[in-house]
Each structure stands twice: as C-alpha cells, then as structure tokens.
Write a protein that holds these residues in place. Structure first.
Motif, short mmCIF file in Angstrom:
data_model
loop_
_atom_site.label_atom_id
_atom_site.label_comp_id
_atom_site.label_asym_id
_atom_site.label_seq_id
_atom_site.Cartn_x
_atom_site.Cartn_y
_atom_site.Cartn_z
N UNK A 21 0.84 -1.20 0.00
CA UNK A 21 0.00 0.00 0.00
C UNK A 21 0.87 1.25 0.00
N UNK A 22 1.94 1.22 0.77
CA UNK A 22 2.83 2.38 0.80
C UNK A 22 3.53 2.55 -0.54
N UNK A 23 3.99 1.45 -1.11
CA UNK A 23 4.76 1.52 -2.35
C UNK A 23 3.92 1.97 -3.55
N UNK A 24 2.65 1.58 -3.57
CA UNK A 24 1.80 1.91 -4.72
C UNK A 24 0.71 2.92 -4.38
N UNK A 25 0.79 3.53 -3.20
CA UNK A 25 -0.27 4.42 -2.77
C UNK A 25 0.03 5.90 -2.87
N UNK A 26 1.20 6.28 -3.36
CA UNK A 26 1.49 7.72 -3.42
C UNK A 26 1.13 8.28 -4.80
N UNK A 27 0.81 9.57 -4.78
CA UNK A 27 0.45 10.26 -6.02
C UNK A 27 1.10 11.62 -6.09
N UNK A 28 0.60 12.44 -7.00
CA UNK A 28 1.19 13.76 -7.24
C UNK A 28 1.29 14.60 -5.99
N UNK A 29 0.22 14.62 -5.20
CA UNK A 29 0.16 15.53 -4.06
C UNK A 29 1.12 15.16 -2.95
N UNK A 30 1.66 13.95 -2.98
CA UNK A 30 2.50 13.48 -1.87
C UNK A 30 3.95 13.92 -1.97
N UNK A 31 4.42 14.26 -3.16
CA UNK A 31 5.81 14.67 -3.32
C UNK A 31 6.80 13.60 -2.91
N UNK A 32 6.46 12.35 -3.23
CA UNK A 32 7.28 11.20 -2.81
C UNK A 32 7.62 10.35 -4.03
N UNK A 33 8.81 9.78 -4.02
CA UNK A 33 9.19 8.78 -5.00
C UNK A 33 9.66 7.53 -4.29
N UNK A 34 9.66 6.42 -4.98
CA UNK A 34 10.10 5.15 -4.42
C UNK A 34 11.19 4.58 -5.30
N UNK A 35 12.34 4.32 -4.70
CA UNK A 35 13.47 3.75 -5.43
C UNK A 35 13.81 2.40 -4.80
N UNK A 36 13.67 1.35 -5.58
CA UNK A 36 13.98 0.01 -5.10
C UNK A 36 15.33 -0.47 -5.61
N UNK A 37 16.08 -1.15 -4.75
CA UNK A 37 17.38 -1.69 -5.13
C UNK A 37 17.50 -3.12 -4.62
N UNK A 38 17.95 -3.99 -5.49
CA UNK A 38 18.08 -5.39 -5.08
C UNK A 38 18.79 -6.20 -6.13
N UNK A 39 18.43 -7.48 -6.20
CA UNK A 39 19.09 -8.41 -7.11
C UNK A 39 18.05 -9.31 -7.75
N UNK A 40 18.17 -9.46 -9.05
CA UNK A 40 17.34 -10.45 -9.73
C UNK A 40 18.08 -11.79 -9.69
N UNK A 41 17.47 -12.76 -9.05
CA UNK A 41 18.11 -14.07 -8.91
C UNK A 41 18.37 -14.70 -10.28
N UNK A 42 17.42 -14.52 -11.19
CA UNK A 42 17.58 -15.08 -12.53
C UNK A 42 16.80 -14.26 -13.54
N UNK A 43 17.43 -13.97 -14.66
CA UNK A 43 16.77 -13.37 -15.82
C UNK A 43 16.94 -14.36 -16.96
N UNK A 44 15.84 -14.78 -17.56
CA UNK A 44 15.90 -15.86 -18.53
C UNK A 44 15.20 -15.48 -19.84
N UNK A 45 15.53 -16.24 -20.90
CA UNK A 45 14.90 -16.10 -22.20
C UNK A 45 14.22 -17.39 -22.59
N UNK A 46 13.28 -17.29 -23.51
CA UNK A 46 12.67 -18.46 -24.11
C UNK A 46 13.56 -19.03 -25.20
N UNK A 47 12.94 -19.65 -26.17
CA UNK A 47 13.70 -20.28 -27.25
C UNK A 47 14.48 -19.26 -28.08
N UNK A 48 15.46 -19.75 -28.83
CA UNK A 48 16.40 -18.88 -29.53
C UNK A 48 15.77 -17.84 -30.44
N UNK A 49 14.61 -18.16 -31.03
CA UNK A 49 14.01 -17.21 -31.97
C UNK A 49 13.53 -15.94 -31.29
#
Length: 223
Positions: A21-49
């Motif tokens: 709720x906090x992360x997705x509940x702010x709007x224009x009037x709040x003067x707030x931004x959310x910056x997330x930092x972390x690690x993607x355990x895995x980024x994957x692709x489908x078939x070669x095409x």
C-alpha cells in the motif's frame, strides 16, 4: 488525491500488504518517489528465436536482450504530471549487466477505460492495458491486456500472434524484509519469451524534483 493504483483497484487496494500500500499508494500531491534496489536471482529467455525480437525492443528500452543470474537491479517510481497534464507514474527498471539495460514504462490511469494504460519505452510507441488485482496473501498481480502500437500517423492494435502477454507478481516477504518480484512475458502461441525474479528493498525520497532520466523522450497522446 489517490494514486493510479488506488483508482484502478478500488476497495481492493486496502487488501494489499501495508508495505505494498505504501509503495503503490502515493500520487502527485504526496511529493514522494520510491526507489527500489536489489538483485534479480535469474533473468531468462525463451527459445532462440525470441532473441532478435528482444534485441529490437531493447533499442527503445523495451524488453531485455540478455540473461543471467545475480543481476543487480534498480526500479524508480515517481509520480509526476506529464506534458499533457496527466498524472503519470514512472516504472524505470535498470539491470546491471556488463552493459546496463533499461526497461522503461510510464503508467497513466485512463478513466474512460477504467484501467491503467502502460506506455512502454523511451518514445511510448506501445500502449498496454493493465489489469491489477490483489491475491489472497495481499500481493499485487498485474496482467497485461490489449496492446496498441502508435508511431507517427500509424496506430493499430497489436495482434496476439506477435504480442507478449505479461504477468507480474509483487509481494512483501516479512521474514526477509524485502519485496519479491516475479515477471513472466509469454506469447499465446510460442510460449514463454522472457522473465525474471528476485528481491529488493525500497527507499522513499521526498521533494518535488523528478529526475529527468525517468521521463520518456516523447509523450504519446493516444491511449
């Protein structure tokens, strides 16, 4: 003023985990931004095409042409008013491969459609309807719907045969004290195209200044 996710979810917004709720509940009037930092355990692709398709999209910060494990990740969410006067929410994701890769999106609530429209990339060539919902554990689920291409005078609905359907699951892990994210993009005929999953923490920044780097180079008037 309520956030675009509060408008799209209605009463269901209150079912989200408090951290979501906090992360997705702010709007224009709040003067707030959310910056997330972390690690993607895995980024994957489908078939070669899928790789040429992903590489083409990457030129305008749409989709990811690389895969890997343990990839540092940043997501920048800022609410601001765009050049057309619409409340917009940036979703700028940076994946720190050897060469940093970005996946940019800007979300706008469309009252006529009653949903969120997600403009993808630096020039907002692709507009996607999003259907957010709340799962039984208080997590946020976002599924993509109809997709439209807008380029100069050309505008058309993207056929399902060539479009990617996205499903995003975001939750908060109380034990880790971190957000969990899982994204899968698939084609109805050809199957999974790419995806990623991992965890991150969020910091909330205050002030009226929105970094110019998170804004698109062109604003699309068509929904």
């Amino acid at each position: 003023m309520t956030s675009i996710f509060q408008r799209a979810l209605g009463a269901d917004f209150d079912r989200l985990h408090p951290q979501l709720q906090r992360r997705f509940g702010f709007g224009l009037a709040d003067g707030v931004g959310c910056v997330g930092r972390g690690t993607m355990d895995r980024i994957w692709h489908g078939r070669g095409f899928t790789r040429p398709f992903l590489a083409l999209g990457a030129k305008r910060h749409i989709l990811l042409p690389q895969s890997g494990v343990g990839i540092p990740f940043t997501i920048e969410n800022y609410a601001y008013r765009d050049a057309l006067g619409r409340e917009s929410l940036s979703f700028v994701r940076t994946f720190s491969f050897d060469t940093a890769r970005r996946w940019d999106a800007t979300m706008v609530y469309n009252a006529e459609r009653g949903t969120i429209v997600d403009y993808l990339g630096t020039h907002q060539h692709v507009a996607v309807d999003l259907r957010p919902s709340v799962d039984e554990w208080g997590g946020l689920v976002i599924r993509s719907g109809e997709q439209r291409f807008h380029g100069g005078p050309v505008s058309f609905r993207v056929p399902g045969l060539v479009s990617g359907v996205a499903e995003v699951h975001e939750s908060y892990d109380e034990d880790l004290g971190r957000f969990r994210i899982k994204v899968v993009v698939a084609n109805r005929r050809f199957g999974p195209l790419f995806g990623y999953h991992g965890t991150f923490t969020a910091a909330y920044v205050t002030g009226d200044a929105v970094p110019s780097a998170v804004k698109p180079r062109r604003v699309q008037v068509r929904a």
